[in-house]
Design a protein around this motif. Structure first.
Motif, short mmCIF file in Angstrom:
data_model
loop_
_atom_site.label_atom_id
_atom_site.label_comp_id
_atom_site.label_asym_id
_atom_site.label_seq_id
_atom_site.Cartn_x
_atom_site.Cartn_y
_atom_site.Cartn_z
N GLN A 26 0.80 -1.22 0.00
CA GLN A 26 0.00 0.00 0.00
C GLN A 26 0.84 1.28 0.00
N GLY A 27 2.15 1.19 0.23
CA GLY A 27 3.03 2.35 0.15
C GLY A 27 3.06 3.25 1.37
N PHE A 28 2.71 2.73 2.54
CA PHE A 28 2.77 3.53 3.76
C PHE A 28 4.22 3.69 4.22
N ASN A 29 4.47 4.71 5.03
CA ASN A 29 5.79 4.97 5.59
C ASN A 29 6.10 3.94 6.67
N LEU A 30 7.28 3.32 6.59
CA LEU A 30 7.66 2.25 7.51
C LEU A 30 7.70 2.73 8.97
N GLU A 31 8.27 3.91 9.22
CA GLU A 31 8.39 4.41 10.59
C GLU A 31 7.00 4.63 11.22
N ARG A 32 6.09 5.18 10.43
CA ARG A 32 4.74 5.43 10.95
C ARG A 32 4.00 4.11 11.23
N VAL A 33 4.21 3.14 10.37
CA VAL A 33 3.57 1.83 10.57
C VAL A 33 4.12 1.18 11.83
N GLU A 34 5.44 1.23 12.02
CA GLU A 34 6.04 0.63 13.22
C GLU A 34 5.56 1.33 14.49
N ALA A 35 5.42 2.65 14.44
CA ALA A 35 4.92 3.39 15.61
C ALA A 35 3.48 3.00 15.92
N SER A 36 2.67 2.82 14.90
CA SER A 36 1.27 2.42 15.10
C SER A 36 1.18 0.99 15.64
N ILE A 37 2.03 0.12 15.16
CA ILE A 37 2.04 -1.26 15.65
C ILE A 37 2.44 -1.27 17.13
N LYS A 38 3.40 -0.43 17.49
CA LYS A 38 3.82 -0.34 18.89
C LYS A 38 2.65 0.11 19.76
N LYS A 39 1.86 1.09 19.28
CA LYS A 39 0.69 1.55 20.03
C LYS A 39 -0.33 0.43 20.19
N LEU A 40 -0.54 -0.36 19.14
CA LEU A 40 -1.47 -1.49 19.22
C LEU A 40 -1.01 -2.50 20.26
N GLU A 41 0.27 -2.79 20.28
CA GLU A 41 0.80 -3.75 21.25
C GLU A 41 0.66 -3.24 22.67
N GLU A 42 0.92 -1.94 22.89
CA GLU A 42 0.78 -1.36 24.22
C GLU A 42 -0.68 -1.36 24.67
N ALA A 43 -1.60 -1.09 23.75
CA ALA A 43 -3.03 -1.11 24.09
C ALA A 43 -3.47 -2.53 24.44
N HIS A 44 -2.93 -3.50 23.74
CA HIS A 44 -3.26 -4.90 24.02
C HIS A 44 -2.79 -5.28 25.42
N LYS A 45 -1.58 -4.84 25.79
CA LYS A 45 -1.06 -5.14 27.13
C LYS A 45 -1.91 -4.46 28.20
N ALA A 46 -2.32 -3.22 27.95
CA ALA A 46 -3.11 -2.47 28.94
C ALA A 46 -4.48 -3.11 29.17
N ASN A 47 -5.02 -3.77 28.17
CA ASN A 47 -6.35 -4.37 28.29
C ASN A 47 -6.31 -5.82 28.77
N GLN A 48 -5.15 -6.31 29.13
CA GLN A 48 -5.04 -7.68 29.63
C GLN A 48 -5.54 -7.81 31.06
N LYS A 49 -5.40 -6.73 31.86
CA LYS A 49 -5.82 -6.81 33.25
C LYS A 49 -7.35 -6.69 33.32
#
Length: 94
Positions: A26-49
């Motif tokens: 799709q041609g997205f910027n790699l740095e922005r995609v990695e930052a968004s993936i990091k946010k998704l992972e952090e949100a997943h951890k926060a919702n585990q409790k």
């Protein structure tokens, strides 16, 4: 789709597949995609409790049947409200 057969679960994202699809296809910027993936992972951890119970936010008090106890509780509540009002008034004068 039959809603009884539907089983949704939030799992960690497949980061390699996301990067391949978003960046390569799709041609997205790699740095922005990695930052968004990091946010998704952090949100997943926060919702585990587990979620807090409603009664942890409120003070549960049993209702007394004794008229003296009722009067005592009302007097205590009025005293607390008066103290809060006094505190609010003194805080505004500064």
């Amino acid at each position: 789709t039959d809603k009884d057969k539907l089983d949704l679960k939030w799992k960690l994202p497949d980061t390699a597949a996301l990067k391949t699809f978003l960046v390569d296809e799709q041609g997205f910027n790699l740095e922005r995609v990695e930052a968004s993936i990091k946010k998704l992972e952090e949100a997943h951890k926060a919702n585990q409790k587990p979620q807090a119970r409603m009664d942890s936010f409120f003070k549960v008090m049993s209702k007394p049947k004794d008229p003296k106890a009722i009067a005592k509780r009302k007097a205590k509540l009025q005293k607390e409200k008066a103290a809060q009002k006094k505190k609010a008034r003194t805080g505004k004068r500064r």
